[in-house]
Design an enzyme around this catalytic site. Structure first.
Site, PDB file in Angstrom:
ATOM      1  N   CYS A  38     -36.491 -42.461   3.544  1.00 49.96           N
ATOM      2  CA  CYS A  38     -37.066 -41.299   4.230  1.00 49.96           C
ATOM      3  C   CYS A  38     -38.579 -41.209   4.052  1.00 49.96           C
ATOM      4  CB  CYS A  38     -36.419 -40.008   3.728  1.00 49.96           C
ATOM      5  SG  CYS A  38     -36.752 -39.705   1.988  1.00 49.96           S
ATOM      6  N   CYS A 107     -31.506 -37.344  -2.510  1.00 48.02           N
ATOM      7  CA  CYS A 107     -32.790 -36.706  -2.836  1.00 48.02           C
ATOM      8  C   CYS A 107     -32.871 -36.427  -4.341  1.00 48.02           C
ATOM      9  CB  CYS A 107     -32.945 -35.402  -2.061  1.00 48.02           C
ATOM     10  SG  CYS A 107     -32.531 -35.552  -0.322  1.00 48.02           S
TER      11      CYS A 107
HETATM   12  S1  FES Z   1     -34.697 -36.583   2.672  1.00 43.98           S
HETATM   13 FE1  FES Z   1     -36.096 -37.738   1.516  1.00 43.98          FE
HETATM   14  S2  FES Z   1     -35.868 -37.061  -0.491  1.00 43.98           S
HETATM   15 FE2  FES Z   1     -34.679 -35.750   0.714  1.00 43.98          FE
END
Ligand code: FES
Length: 147
Positions: A38, A107
């Site tokens: 991400c 996360c």
């Molecule tokens: S979506 Fe990247 S750390 Fe939560």
């Protein structure tokens, strides 16, 4: 539009009012980790005296769960010895927050890795080998997207 994720009250509290945000200029150890999927980034600063974490701060550029787990992990490690801090897992952080939606568990890995990375830096700054190994979280990074 997708429904908002079912975050617990504690997650929302730590997201909207994160504890220990900032940096420690003369930190004993600094850890910086990123989630390659991400792109979120977390930086953690530790002040350590006599093997005890006496202060901790963080900066997170990331999603709500990343901010909440960073905030919670700083609360969990403050005042702990290094050995005690090393027993804290991403799952324990998520549990302390009243749980995370399954797609956001990855996360919480960032929070645990930032802590271990800062501890590693602490040992390396003293020219010592860290007394622990890097941990693998093979399934929690895979196939996740930033929601
Ligand atoms: S979506 Fe990247 S750390 Fe939560």
């Amino acid at each position: 539009m997708a429904d908002p994720l079912p975050y617990s009250e504690k997650v929302m509290d730590h997201f909207t009012n994160p504890r220990n945000v900032g940096e420690i200029i003369d930190a004993s150890g600094v850890g910086k980790v990123g989630n390659p999927v991400c792109g979120d980034v977390m930086k953690m600063y530790l002040k350590i005296e006599d093997d005890r974490i006496i202060d901790v701060k963080f900066k997170t550029f990331g999603c709500g769960a990343a901010v909440a787990t960073s905030s919670m992990v700083t609360e969990m490690v403050k005042g702990k010895t290094i050995q005690e801090a090393l027993t804290i897992t991403n799952r324990a952080v998520a549990e302390a927050l009243g749980g995370l939606p399954p797609k956001k568990m990855h996360c919480s890995v960032l929070a645990e890795e930032a802590l271990r990375s800062a501890l590693k830096d602490y040992y390396q700054k003293q020219g010592k080998e860290p007394p622990f190994k890097d941990k693998e979280h093979p399934h929690e990074h895979e196939g996740e997207t930033c929601l």
